[in-house]
Design an enzyme around this catalytic site. Structure first.
Site, mmCIF file in Angstrom:
data_model
loop_
_atom_site.group_PDB
_atom_site.id
_atom_site.type_symbol
_atom_site.label_atom_id
_atom_site.label_comp_id
_atom_site.label_asym_id
_atom_site.label_seq_id
_atom_site.Cartn_x
_atom_site.Cartn_y
_atom_site.Cartn_z
ATOM 1 N N GLU A 132 0.818 -1.222 0.000
ATOM 2 C CA GLU A 132 0.000 0.000 0.000
ATOM 3 C C GLU A 132 0.853 1.274 0.000
ATOM 4 O O GLU A 132 0.521 2.269 -0.646
ATOM 5 C CB GLU A 132 -0.922 -0.008 1.236
ATOM 6 C CG GLU A 132 -1.894 1.146 1.313
ATOM 7 C CD GLU A 132 -2.911 1.144 0.165
ATOM 8 O OE1 GLU A 132 -3.715 0.225 0.086
ATOM 9 O OE2 GLU A 132 -2.852 2.096 -0.653
ATOM 10 N N VAL A 135 2.321 3.601 -3.246
ATOM 11 C CA VAL A 135 1.635 4.631 -4.035
ATOM 12 C C VAL A 135 0.920 5.611 -3.098
ATOM 13 O O VAL A 135 0.123 5.196 -2.256
ATOM 14 C CB VAL A 135 0.589 4.015 -4.995
ATOM 15 C CG1 VAL A 135 -0.160 5.104 -5.755
ATOM 16 C CG2 VAL A 135 1.254 3.053 -5.975
ATOM 17 N N GLY A 190 12.090 15.535 3.616
ATOM 18 C CA GLY A 190 12.055 14.062 3.522
ATOM 19 C C GLY A 190 11.085 13.550 2.478
ATOM 20 O O GLY A 190 10.711 12.378 2.490
ATOM 21 N N ASP A 204 9.234 8.443 -10.620
ATOM 22 C CA ASP A 204 8.545 7.984 -9.411
ATOM 23 C C ASP A 204 7.022 7.924 -9.670
ATOM 24 O O ASP A 204 6.370 6.929 -9.348
ATOM 25 C CB ASP A 204 8.870 8.940 -8.255
ATOM 26 C CG ASP A 204 8.132 8.595 -6.987
ATOM 27 O OD1 ASP A 204 8.557 7.655 -6.291
ATOM 28 O OD2 ASP A 204 7.094 9.241 -6.698
ATOM 29 N N LYS A 208 4.365 4.628 -9.923
ATOM 30 C CA LYS A 208 3.085 4.544 -9.197
ATOM 31 C C LYS A 208 1.930 4.375 -10.178
ATOM 32 O O LYS A 208 0.976 3.638 -9.913
ATOM 33 C CB LYS A 208 2.896 5.805 -8.354
ATOM 34 C CG LYS A 208 3.906 5.895 -7.210
ATOM 35 C CD LYS A 208 3.922 7.286 -6.610
ATOM 36 C CE LYS A 208 4.900 7.374 -5.455
ATOM 37 N NZ LYS A 208 5.171 8.769 -5.040
#
Ligand code: NAP
Ligand code: HSE
Length: 431
Positions: A132, A135, A190, A204, A208
């Site tokens: 989970e 994404v 972060g 990225d 996803k």
């Protein structure tokens, strides 16, 4: 509270960076609640890292090890992989599964590249593979697709799934910050990947998009199937032009079913109207719109990046897998049966905003509109501003095939009267 005699569930954590350190501290702080919810104590047996000498506040020193294979050999029930990257993460996960260990991972890069190998190993070894957190951080989106919407027919998914780029675009839009300054803030908070080029170049989000599309359309989709364009070419002047027209630029992940039952999956910056709900998704927040035949439109919104939000999704999976182990079964696995054709972006339907500098003389507008029409593209609006001997034209098209729009741009560039195409961008969210 669970029975004291119940055998504890033994957990190995691989990775103690932004996400892993938060997973470890929450596991330790919330041990009693996690035990009550899982039906057995969840015991953190060890934490695998690259550099075992680093100081890790909140994680007992004796749990830290750089010997990941040694950790996996310690009678483990569940591995939580939050180290990221392809190797050695894949080897550790496959090794764990071959020992009957279930896996929780946040590793979208690996899932989008080689999810098929991981899923096959989970099936073969009768263990769980939950992901989970891979994404949209804290947002529950994979379980709804895999379970709640499994009886429906998904038509389209439109999402903001990368916190770093949404943070950068928000700062550029709202404060006029430079791309560089906004990226460095996102890194400090972060949100960014270890190598932030994965964020800003769209990889990225593409990973996803592949994961989400695969679950939504029951079809194997890898990152190589996803058209990907990042935000590195989005300039301050693009952001300003969008603002002046009442639009905002967002990096969108789009997965859609076409009329012929094929699918297209794409990631690119797009202008969306400021009145669109996705326009108000600011900073590192993410949102995913799902359009399904029976359910209609659904929107999932929340924090898409950062240690604590991502750890929330990891811990949700951890409890789910622990419960499965307590009841001696696996959770739902893949349901990849539809084998829909994944078409290239050239087959997608979208609309464009085009800004071009042209000679200001009779017949130019007619030539330009003829070229556009020749390519089966229809003009929605056109605005002309004078520029001494030239003119700036801003054209908005209706929806057309991406390949026809690309050919339109090429043909316009070749017209003598066109000095330059100053800007162009896809427009979404108007239908
Ligand atoms: P990170 O801060 O770079 O942490 C990576 C951790 O893995 C570090 O503790 C590192 O050890 C360890 N590690 C790296 N290589 C290793 C190796 N070869 N052997 C053992 N340990 C190794 O990364 P992160 O941001 O936490 O992300 C972790 C995963 O979560 C990635 O898959 C990422 O895509 C995913 N994710 C991240 C976010 C987010 O907001 N950050 C959100 C969703 C998903 P050292 O500490 O010794 O360097
Ligand atoms: N780097 C990712 C982002 C982390 O910015 O969204 C969450 O997957």
């Amino acid at each position: 509270m669970a029975d004291a005699q119940v055998r504890p569930i033994r957990i190995a954590l691989i990775g103690a960076g932004t996400v892993g350190s938060k997973v470890a501290s929450l596991m330790l702080e919330q041990a009693e609640d996690l035990e009550a919810r899982s039906g057995a104590p969840l015991v953190l047996v060890g934490v695998g890292v690259k550099d075992a000498t680093k100081s890790r506040p909140g994680i007992p020193k004796e749990l830290i090890t750089a010997d990941v294979p040694g950790l996996l050999a310690k009678d483990i029930d569940i591995v939580v992989e939050v180290m990221g990257g392809i190797e050695p993460a894949r080897t550790h996960i496959l090794d764990a599964m071959s020992r009957g260990i279930s896996v929780v991972t946040a590793n979208k890069e690996l899932l989008a590249r080689d999810g098929a190998t991981l899923a096959a190993a989970a099936e073969k070894n009768n263990v769980d593979l939950y992901y989970e957190a891979s994404v949209a951080g804290a947002i529950p989106i994979l379980r709804p697709l895999r379970e709640s919407l499994v009886g429906d027919r998904v038509k389209k998914i439109l999402g903001i799934v990368n916190g770093t780029t949404n943070y950068i675009l928000t700062k550029m839009d709202e404060t006029g910050a430079s791309f560089k300054d906004a990226l460095s803030e996102a890194q400090k908070l972060g949100y960014a990947e270890t190598d932030p080029s994965a964020d800003v170049e769209g990889k990225d989000a593409a990973a996803k998009a592949a994961i989400v599309a695969q679950l939504a359309f029951h079809t194997r989709v890898t990152i190589d199937d996803v058209y990907c364009e990042g935000i590195t070419k989005v300039s301050a002047s693009d952001v300003k032009a969008a603002k002046e027209m009442g639009f905002v630029i967002k990096l969108l992940a789009i997965a859609e079913r076409l009329d012929d039952e094929s699918i297209v999956v794409r990631v690119h910056p797009a202008m969306i109207p400021r009145s669109h709900p996705l326009a108000s998704v600011r900073e590192a927040f993410n949102a995913v719109f799902v359009e399904a035949e029976a359910a209609g439109s659904l929107m999932f919104y929340g924090r898409g990046a950062g240690g604590a939000p991502t750890a929330s999704a990891v811990l949700g999976d951890l409890v789910a897998v622990a419960r499965n182990r307590m009841s001696g079964r696996r959770g739902p696995g893949e349901s990849i049966y539809a084998d829909l054709k994944v078409k290239p972006v050239s087959e997608a339907m979208t609309s464009y905003y085009i800004s071009l500098q042209v000679a200001d003389k009779p017949g130019v507008l007619a030539q330009i509109s003829q070229k556009i029409a020749d390519n089966n593209v229809s003009i929605q609006t056109v605005r002309q501003d004078g520029l001494e001997n030239d003119a700036q034209l801003v054209i908005r098209t209706h929806k057309a095939l991406e390949k026809d729009l690309a050919k339109t741009l090429e043909d316009l560039r070749n017209l003598d009267a066109v000095r330059e195409i100053s800007d162009y961008m896809r427009v979404e969210g108007e239908d």
